[in-house]
Design a protein around this motif. Sequence first.
Motif, PDB file in Angstrom:
ATOM      1  N   PRO A   1       0.832  -1.203   0.000  1.00  0.00           N
ATOM      2  CA  PRO A   1       0.000   0.000   0.000  1.00  0.00           C
ATOM      3  C   PRO A   1       0.870   1.257   0.000  1.00  0.00           C
ATOM      4  N   VAL A   2       0.611   2.153  -0.914  1.00  0.00           N
ATOM      5  CA  VAL A   2       1.354   3.413  -1.021  1.00  0.00           C
ATOM      6  C   VAL A   2       0.407   4.557  -0.660  1.00  0.00           C
ATOM      7  N   LEU A   3       0.806   5.365   0.298  1.00  0.00           N
ATOM      8  CA  LEU A   3      -0.035   6.451   0.790  1.00  0.00           C
ATOM      9  C   LEU A   3       0.250   7.749   0.038  1.00  0.00           C
ATOM     10  N   GLU A   4      -0.707   8.666   0.129  1.00  0.00           N
ATOM     11  CA  GLU A   4      -0.523   9.993  -0.444  1.00  0.00           C
ATOM     12  C   GLU A   4       0.611  10.713   0.278  1.00  0.00           C
ATOM     13  N   LYS A   5       1.092  11.814  -0.320  1.00  0.00           N
ATOM     14  CA  LYS A   5       2.078  12.631   0.367  1.00  0.00           C
ATOM     15  C   LYS A   5       1.510  13.097   1.703  1.00  0.00           C
ATOM     16  N   GLU A   6       2.352  13.080   2.713  1.00  0.00           N
ATOM     17  CA  GLU A   6       1.880  13.326   4.071  1.00  0.00           C
ATOM     18  C   GLU A   6       2.316  14.701   4.550  1.00  0.00           C
ATOM     19  N   GLY A   7       1.363  15.408   5.136  1.00  0.00           N
ATOM     20  CA  GLY A   7       1.665  16.704   5.702  1.00  0.00           C
ATOM     21  C   GLY A   7       2.266  16.574   7.095  1.00  0.00           C
ATOM     22  N   ILE A   8       3.304  17.337   7.380  1.00  0.00           N
ATOM     23  CA  ILE A   8       3.972  17.355   8.684  1.00  0.00           C
ATOM     24  C   ILE A   8       3.902  18.785   9.227  1.00  0.00           C
ATOM     25  N   LEU A   9       3.411  18.945  10.439  1.00  0.00           N
ATOM     26  CA  LEU A   9       3.312  20.261  11.070  1.00  0.00           C
ATOM     27  C   LEU A   9       4.544  20.495  11.948  1.00  0.00           C
ATOM     28  N   ILE A  10       5.254  21.594  11.703  1.00  0.00           N
ATOM     29  CA  ILE A  10       6.412  21.987  12.505  1.00  0.00           C
ATOM     30  C   ILE A  10       6.008  23.192  13.350  1.00  0.00           C
ATOM     31  N   VAL A  11       6.022  23.035  14.665  1.00  0.00           N
ATOM     32  CA  VAL A  11       5.669  24.117  15.578  1.00  0.00           C
ATOM     33  C   VAL A  11       6.967  24.779  16.040  1.00  0.00           C
ATOM     34  N   SER A  12       7.129  26.056  15.708  1.00  0.00           N
ATOM     35  CA  SER A  12       8.353  26.765  16.060  1.00  0.00           C
ATOM     36  C   SER A  12       8.068  28.256  16.180  1.00  0.00           C
ATOM     37  N   ASP A  13       8.713  28.881  17.132  1.00  0.00           N
ATOM     38  CA  ASP A  13       8.649  30.334  17.296  1.00  0.00           C
ATOM     39  C   ASP A  13      10.026  30.947  17.117  1.00  0.00           C
ATOM     40  N   ALA A  14      10.848  30.331  16.282  1.00  0.00           N
ATOM     41  CA  ALA A  14      12.181  30.874  16.005  1.00  0.00           C
ATOM     42  C   ALA A  14      12.051  32.250  15.367  1.00  0.00           C
ATOM     43  N   PRO A  15      12.958  33.169  15.701  1.00  0.00           N
ATOM     44  CA  PRO A  15      12.856  34.535  15.146  1.00  0.00           C
ATOM     45  C   PRO A  15      12.859  34.557  13.625  1.00  0.00           C
ATOM     46  N   ASP A  16      13.613  33.672  13.027  1.00  0.00           N
ATOM     47  CA  ASP A  16      13.696  33.642  11.566  1.00  0.00           C
ATOM     48  C   ASP A  16      13.433  32.211  11.095  1.00  0.00           C
ATOM     49  N   PRO A  17      12.148  31.817  10.915  1.00  0.00           N
ATOM     50  CA  PRO A  17      11.821  30.426  10.556  1.00  0.00           C
ATOM     51  C   PRO A  17      12.442  29.977   9.238  1.00  0.00           C
TER      52      PRO A  17
ATOM     53  N   SER B   1       3.334  28.644  14.517  1.00  0.00           N
ATOM     54  CA  SER B   1       3.807  29.025  15.851  1.00  0.00           C
ATOM     55  C   SER B   1       3.051  28.243  16.912  1.00  0.00           C
ATOM     56  N   ALA B   2       3.532  28.366  18.164  1.00  0.00           N
ATOM     57  CA  ALA B   2       2.852  27.695  19.268  1.00  0.00           C
ATOM     58  C   ALA B   2       1.434  28.205  19.416  1.00  0.00           C
ATOM     59  N   ALA B   3       1.210  29.490  19.128  1.00  0.00           N
ATOM     60  CA  ALA B   3      -0.141  30.038  19.213  1.00  0.00           C
ATOM     61  C   ALA B   3      -1.030  29.520  18.091  1.00  0.00           C
ATOM     62  N   GLY B   4      -0.441  28.984  17.025  1.00  0.00           N
ATOM     63  CA  GLY B   4      -1.215  28.481  15.905  1.00  0.00           C
ATOM     64  C   GLY B   4      -1.636  27.034  16.045  1.00  0.00           C
ATOM     65  N   VAL B   5      -1.347  26.397  17.186  1.00  0.00           N
ATOM     66  CA  VAL B   5      -1.762  25.003  17.415  1.00  0.00           C
ATOM     67  C   VAL B   5      -3.246  25.006  17.754  1.00  0.00           C
ATOM     68  N   THR B   6      -4.065  24.736  16.772  1.00  0.00           N
ATOM     69  CA  THR B   6      -5.515  24.719  16.934  1.00  0.00           C
ATOM     70  C   THR B   6      -6.073  23.374  16.501  1.00  0.00           C
ATOM     71  N   ALA B   7      -7.333  23.125  16.824  1.00  0.00           N
ATOM     72  CA  ALA B   7      -7.984  21.872  16.440  1.00  0.00           C
ATOM     73  C   ALA B   7      -8.039  21.738  14.925  1.00  0.00           C
ATOM     74  N   ALA B   8      -8.301  22.838  14.231  1.00  0.00           N
ATOM     75  CA  ALA B   8      -8.367  22.787  12.768  1.00  0.00           C
ATOM     76  C   ALA B   8      -7.013  22.448  12.168  1.00  0.00           C
TER      77      ALA B   8
ATOM     78  N   ARG C   1      12.400  24.883  18.858  1.00  0.00           N
ATOM     79  CA  ARG C   1      12.408  26.301  19.227  1.00  0.00           C
ATOM     80  C   ARG C   1      10.988  26.801  19.469  1.00  0.00           C
ATOM     81  N   ALA C   2      10.179  25.962  20.163  1.00  0.00           N
ATOM     82  CA  ALA C   2       8.773  26.302  20.360  1.00  0.00           C
ATOM     83  C   ALA C   2       8.603  27.313  21.484  1.00  0.00           C
ATOM     84  N   GLY C   3       7.624  28.200  21.313  1.00  0.00           N
ATOM     85  CA  GLY C   3       7.265  29.144  22.355  1.00  0.00           C
ATOM     86  C   GLY C   3       6.293  28.515  23.333  1.00  0.00           C
ATOM     87  N   PRO C   4       5.774  29.300  24.280  1.00  0.00           N
ATOM     88  CA  PRO C   4       4.865  28.749  25.291  1.00  0.00           C
ATOM     89  C   PRO C   4       3.530  28.313  24.692  1.00  0.00           C
TER      90      PRO C   4
END
Length: 696
Positions: free
Chosen positions: A325-341, A369-376, A388-391
Amino acid sequence: MSFLNSALLPGLVLLAGLPLLIHLLNLRFPRLFEFSSIKHIRETIAQRSRIFRWRHLLLLLLRTVFLVLLLLAFLRPMLRRFDSQANQHSARAVLLVVDQSLGMEYKGGGLSNRERAQNEAEKILATLASEDSVNVITAGPAPKSCFFGFSRNHADAKHFLAAIKPGYARADFSQANVLAARLLAQNASHPEIYYLSDFQRHNWANVDFTPLPASARLFFVDCAPPQHENRAILGATVSQSTVLAGDTVTLEVEVGNFREQPMQEPVKVVLDGRTSFEKEITVAPWSTARVTLPVPPGGPGLHQCEISIAPDDLALDDHYYLTIPVLEKEGILIVSDAPDPGRDAVLFLKTALNPYDDLAGSLLPEQTSAAGVTAAKLATVRKVFFTRAGPLSEEACKLLADFVFHGGGLAYFLDGESDAANLAGIERAMASNPLPLKLGAKRVAKNVGPGAQQIIRGDFKSRYLQLFRGANRQNLALLEFYDIYDAAPTGTGNVLLTYADDTPAMASLNHGLGTMLFLNFSVSEFSSNLARQRIFPAWMQEIVKNLTSDEPLPVSSLVGEPVTDEIWKSELVANPVRKPSGEAADVKAEVLGERLGIAFTPEEPGFYTMRTTRLLHSYAVNPPPDQSDLRPIDRSLLPEQLSEKGQTGFFVQGHEDFENLILGKPIFHWFILAAVFMLLIEVLLQFLLQRAATKR
């Protein structure tokens, strides 16, 4: 010794007295009177020889013995092979146990072992009289019988034998004996059981005969040719547990060579009936070898892979089937608050996850960003990386705990200022066991070199460290880490990597259906040299593929072992599961809401499929690998094993006459030879008498 035509004995006894009757009649025959001078001369000569005085009695004896021997030959004398006290005239109860394993499909001399067994079974049935009863058992993974008991319907038994299908799995003769014991419990006291098999060692090594009655007579009928060599594909595995679109998978194929000559030939791989690859393999006599083949399976969906070698006399194990079984391309979420992502840690992590131009790889990293971690946001991915995640807010911690509990994967690089607080918040939201690491102060090396930390220990059985197994473990010695946390294990989860000062470097924890990884280092070029190592992208992608709780279906199953899956209701109604031969398979279904849990037991190798205009589901099925070694058990051990348990066993070559085997060895020809010998003695005696009379 016994006689098959013993009913003729009274009449033949009377015939045995025929020479005596003729002799007595000759005594009463009219005498010829001769001249006295001639009479006295002959009497004088006759009285001088005893043989002349007894010649009539000797001839009478020889002729009587000749006739008795000849008459006994007509009675069909036999040397019984069994106990003479048993009732030889009682009806026979015959049970045929036919091997239905993979090895019985071996073809030597034009016929398969199964066809030879069917021919020998018909010969046994031909010895039955109308009052004799019979039953037939096929010995496969689960034994089956022709009748519920013993029957005199010999015609149906023959039809059952002729309809025996090829076997693709092992034969369980212990279970066949249990079934045989139940059938014999209500039958004759001296049953005959015939095992028609090739006596392959994996099927006969530990057969239990104790359920059978001690009075049973067991016959082991060899249906295999004198020599049967074989080559086979014993197994194949896919290197990745999850295959994404654009990946190249590595197939590891095991080939067995069970013959005297070495094997050197190509192994061929066919994908979806079209694309093919080849690679040559060399296997020594009576051994196995492995070959690896890199194969690009193609786009998303199910792909059927068939591996094969050149066919031999057992063609069924020259093929091996896999469903990839071959899956579709997978999305990966990177949570970071680095000054220059766009630089440093986030850039290195993104590049490692997808190092191709225009994001052509199978992973699609996205930064928030850490503030962008939402259910959606979490609903669109299955894996989340932190660097380099923020609070994190309390709500975000609850969302992450729930995300992991329901099967998500989380990889947290401990390289931010808020990591201790974030981990404490996630731990509170989990409301279960503590996280595997408790963080202390952050430790920063003042200079590169003496102040850097290195990894000295690891749990290399972990699926997250597959790239460091064996000789590749030396790659860990190249890694240097400058910024780490003082951390201590809490006793939960697993510590996977450890620094030289016993500080945990990597730990894992299962929560609900998901997994969390905690990496006590950073991918930043100012905090470690990890991002500069060639193994870094491969390691990150390996973590992504293994950071999942989903248990993919096995790429293949074995004949006779249940296959289970979960599908939509509408799929099974409109599209039944079909066997490789095209027939509909017998599938059991259980309602699971709008889904169905299905289960079936495959009976033949190949692909079991569900199709519409496209392939919906595919299940690859192969024969058991231990059935490819066709070497037989030491046949002499079977009768010896039975003698220890009070049973009687005989090993039979397939060409033996079964009527002689059961009734006994015919010896009528010895009586005929003895009768001929008596005639020769009489002729010799007559010659001696005539010669003696001539001399006198």
